[in-house]
Scaffold this active site. Structure first.
Site, PDB file in Angstrom:
ATOM      1  N   GLU A  33      25.965  -8.421 -31.428  1.00 27.39           N
ATOM      2  CA  GLU A  33      25.584  -6.940 -30.401  1.00 27.39           C
ATOM      3  C   GLU A  33      26.024  -6.639 -29.417  1.00 27.39           C
ATOM      4  O   GLU A  33      26.722  -7.267 -28.527  1.00 27.39           O
ATOM      5  CB  GLU A  33      23.830  -7.399 -30.557  1.00 27.39           C
ATOM      6  CG  GLU A  33      23.110  -6.769 -30.578  1.00 27.39           C
ATOM      7  CD  GLU A  33      22.670  -5.727 -32.566  1.00 27.39           C
ATOM      8  OE1 GLU A  33      23.711  -5.177 -32.980  1.00 27.39           O
ATOM      9  OE2 GLU A  33      21.987  -6.944 -33.129  1.00 27.39           O
ATOM     10  N   THR A  35      28.750  -5.354 -29.820  1.00 32.62           N
ATOM     11  CA  THR A  35      30.501  -5.609 -29.294  1.00 32.62           C
ATOM     12  C   THR A  35      31.608  -4.755 -30.332  1.00 32.62           C
ATOM     13  O   THR A  35      32.140  -4.747 -30.775  1.00 32.62           O
ATOM     14  CB  THR A  35      30.221  -7.544 -30.371  1.00 32.62           C
ATOM     15  OG1 THR A  35      30.388  -7.082 -31.722  1.00 32.62           O
ATOM     16  CG2 THR A  35      30.129  -8.614 -28.772  1.00 32.62           C
ATOM     17  N   GLY A 119      12.251   4.541 -36.378  1.00 28.90           N
ATOM     18  CA  GLY A 119      12.335   3.821 -34.882  1.00 28.90           C
ATOM     19  C   GLY A 119      12.882   2.212 -34.453  1.00 28.90           C
ATOM     20  O   GLY A 119      11.959   1.647 -33.316  1.00 28.90           O
ATOM     21  N   GLY A 121      15.012   0.161 -35.311  1.00 27.32           N
ATOM     22  CA  GLY A 121      16.257  -0.630 -35.629  1.00 27.32           C
ATOM     23  C   GLY A 121      17.529  -0.918 -36.540  1.00 27.32           C
ATOM     24  O   GLY A 121      18.324  -1.715 -36.407  1.00 27.32           O
ATOM     25  N   SER A 123      18.861   1.017 -38.208  1.00 30.71           N
ATOM     26  CA  SER A 123      19.531   2.892 -38.688  1.00 30.71           C
ATOM     27  C   SER A 123      19.584   3.411 -39.766  1.00 30.71           C
ATOM     28  O   SER A 123      20.274   3.646 -40.378  1.00 30.71           O
ATOM     29  CB  SER A 123      21.562   1.596 -39.025  1.00 30.71           C
ATOM     30  OG  SER A 123      21.802   1.450 -38.257  1.00 30.71           O
ATOM     31  N   SER A 124      18.388   3.862 -39.580  1.00 35.87           N
ATOM     32  CA  SER A 124      18.210   5.380 -40.535  1.00 35.87           C
ATOM     33  C   SER A 124      19.127   6.246 -40.336  1.00 35.87           C
ATOM     34  O   SER A 124      19.662   7.057 -40.952  1.00 35.87           O
ATOM     35  CB  SER A 124      16.658   5.822 -40.283  1.00 35.87           C
ATOM     36  OG  SER A 124      16.369   6.003 -39.357  1.00 35.87           O
ATOM     37  N   SER A 125      19.667   6.358 -39.183  1.00 36.56           N
ATOM     38  CA  SER A 125      20.493   7.409 -38.932  1.00 36.56           C
ATOM     39  C   SER A 125      21.642   6.691 -39.719  1.00 36.56           C
ATOM     40  O   SER A 125      22.396   8.042 -40.568  1.00 36.56           O
ATOM     41  CB  SER A 125      20.869   8.260 -37.242  1.00 36.56           C
ATOM     42  OG  SER A 125      21.722   6.408 -36.764  1.00 36.56           O
ATOM     43  N   GLU A 157      27.961  11.271 -36.425  1.00 36.12           N
ATOM     44  CA  GLU A 157      27.029  10.847 -35.359  1.00 36.12           C
ATOM     45  C   GLU A 157      28.080  11.253 -33.892  1.00 36.12           C
ATOM     46  O   GLU A 157      27.309  11.291 -32.716  1.00 36.12           O
ATOM     47  CB  GLU A 157      27.024   9.477 -35.805  1.00 36.12           C
ATOM     48  CG  GLU A 157      25.924   8.815 -34.981  1.00 36.12           C
ATOM     49  CD  GLU A 157      25.016   8.359 -35.540  1.00 36.12           C
ATOM     50  OE1 GLU A 157      24.157   8.298 -36.451  1.00 36.12           O
ATOM     51  OE2 GLU A 157      23.647   8.176 -34.223  1.00 36.12           O
ATOM     52  N   ASP A 169      26.600   0.141 -38.321  1.00 33.88           N
ATOM     53  CA  ASP A 169      25.729   0.115 -38.377  1.00 33.88           C
ATOM     54  C   ASP A 169      26.118   1.224 -40.516  1.00 33.88           C
ATOM     55  O   ASP A 169      26.018   0.953 -41.356  1.00 33.88           O
ATOM     56  CB  ASP A 169      24.833   1.444 -37.782  1.00 33.88           C
ATOM     57  CG  ASP A 169      24.621   0.938 -37.359  1.00 33.88           C
ATOM     58  OD1 ASP A 169      24.538  -0.353 -36.837  1.00 33.88           O
ATOM     59  OD2 ASP A 169      23.720   1.798 -35.535  1.00 33.88           O
TER      60      ASP A 169
HETATM   61  C1  GLA Z   1      23.637   0.619 -32.250  1.00 37.36           C
HETATM   62  C2  GLA Z   1      24.510   1.000 -32.566  1.00 37.36           C
HETATM   63  C3  GLA Z   1      25.718   0.201 -32.842  1.00 37.36           C
HETATM   64  C4  GLA Z   1      26.002  -1.055 -32.432  1.00 37.36           C
HETATM   65  C5  GLA Z   1      24.351  -1.628 -32.369  1.00 37.36           C
HETATM   66  C6  GLA Z   1      24.893  -2.096 -30.996  1.00 37.36           C
HETATM   67  O1  GLA Z   1      22.459  -0.078 -33.489  1.00 37.36           O
HETATM   68  O2  GLA Z   1      24.669   2.214 -33.421  1.00 37.36           O
HETATM   69  O3  GLA Z   1      27.503   0.706 -33.174  1.00 37.36           O
HETATM   70  O4  GLA Z   1      26.702  -0.736 -31.023  1.00 37.36           O
HETATM   71  O5  GLA Z   1      23.526  -0.218 -31.841  1.00 37.36           O
HETATM   72  O6  GLA Z   1      25.303  -3.432 -31.369  1.00 37.36           O
END
Ligand code: GLA
Length: 378
Positions: A33, A35, A119, A121, A123-125, A157, A169
């Site tokens: 995470e 990274t 919301g 986390g 990754s809907s985007s 993005e 993501d």
């Molecule tokens: C978000 C970002 C990713 C990553 C994570 C943390 O999801 O979109 O690129 O940096 O945070 O690991």
């Protein structure tokens, strides 16, 4: 089924049949995470929840419909410098990056259906970006592979939507593989697929505290990492190890030092996790995932009371192999690996314990691990 919902919604709203249908998954990150913008190692899985889009080419402006946000969003593919507001930025931004790469994109009529918890986390985007990348590809027919679409999604993005995310993501949504985690080198974009034992369930533990990803806190973490890399004389923190970092401790302020310590130790944990998972080493999995959470909490400071309470409850629950916060942090969800035949007992422990600690009703979703973004037959 969500594809059927998208088709029905499209017919009802636009009064015509769409030409193509696509799906792009959300992702859950097992470890690695913060990274990815340091050139490091991550281990996400594409999940069996995501975004369905159906659509066709039209004359005139692009028109969008969404099952959650309703109708009315539009953009013009011939004038993308005029940015639309809200979620229409994603399709418009994809049209913008694809136009730059492959020539002018057409205007479209499209209907979007999502079953991703918002919301949380997951990754809907990125799922939205990859879904529209596949939709335009299906409609226009340009040649592109999954990695290239992931990079274009990230560019959308970063440069159109204005969020300075890494590549994890979009790569997960584009290149996921059923029943496998992806060991991704975010610098070379090389992927090693690691099978996830079917006796293990991947459980998303939603804190229901919306991820208030303050973009400013995310960007601040990025700059602190860059400052640490510069002070250590390496291109990115991926190129440093703990020993090197410790030798520079005197030259870094305490916050920058701790940010860098999270990244270099997280890279090491992420690389170790591959073998540990393959070996089914329960203690090893537990220690690496807990180590990741603690480091994100103490050194990187992106956790929150709800994420700590959820992870803490999961660590004590029956069936747990490991648990940690997943995604950017500041709210959102934890990920847990749980013995599949103990999932019920696990959630029966975790959710009440979470409620007791926070007063909030969390949620537990068992996620299947799925393939990446794809065109669907209709
Ligand atoms: C978000 C970002 C990713 C990553 C994570 C943390 O999801 O979109 O690129 O940096 O945070 O690991």
């Amino acid at each position: 089924m969500s594809l059927d919902r998208a088709l029905t919604l499209h017919r009802n709203y636009f009064g015509v049949e769409p030409k193509v249908a696509v799906f792009a998954p959300g992702r859950i990150n097992l470890i690695g995470e913060h990274t990815d913008y340091n050139g490091g190692f991550v281990m996400p899985c594409a999940i069996d929840r995501g975004i369905w889009v159906v659509g066709r080419i039209v004359d005139g402006e692009s028109k969008l419909m969404s099952d959650s946000a309703g109708p009315g969003k539009s953009f013009d593919a011939s004038n993308l410098d005029r940015k639309p507001s809200g979620w229409a930025k994603y399709p418009a931004g994809m049209a913008w990056v694809l136009t730059e790469r492959f020539g002018t994109m057409p205007n479209i009529e499209a209907t979007v259906v999502s079953n991703l918890p918002m919301g949380s986390g997951v990754s809907s985007s990125a799922a939205m970006e990859l879904a529209f990348a596949k939709l335009f590809q299906a409609l226009v027919g340009f040649e592109s592979d999954a990695k290239q679409l992931a990079l274009l999604g990230q560019k959308c993005e970063n440069q159109y939507v204005g969020v300075n995310c890494g590549i994890m993501d979009q790569m997960a949504s584009a290149c996921g593989r059923k029943n496998h985690a992806m060991c991704l080198d975010t610098r070379s974009l090389e992927i090693e697929y690691a099978p996830v034992d079917p006796s293990l369930a991947v459980v998303l533990l939603d804190t229901k505290k919306p991820r208030a990803l303050s973009d400013s806190a995310y960007n601040e973490r990025r700059s602190q990492c860059e400052a640490a890399a510069l002070a250590m004389g390496v291109p990115q923190l991926r190129d440093a190890n703990l020993e090197q970092l410790l030798s520079k401790k005197g030259e870094l302020d305490d916050v920058t030092f701790r940010r860098a310590r999270h990244v270099v130790t997280e890279d090491a944990r992420s690389m170790a996790f591959k073998q540990t998972l393959a070996a089914g080493d329960r203690n090893g999995i537990f220690a690496l995932m807990k180590g990741s959470h603690d480091s994100l909490k103490d050194d990187y400071e992106v956790s929150c009371a709800e994420l700590d309470a959820m992870a803490g409850a999961a660590w004590l629950a029956p069936g747990v192999y490991g648990a940690r916060m997943t995604g950017a942090g500041f709210g959102g969800a934890c990920v847990a690996l749980v013995a599949r035949d103990e999932v019920e007992a696990f959630t029966a422990h975790v959710l009440p314990a979470y409620k007791q600690a926070t007063g909030k009703d969390g949620d537990a979703i068992v996620c299947g691990i799925d393939d990446g973004a794809r065109i669907l037959a209709i």
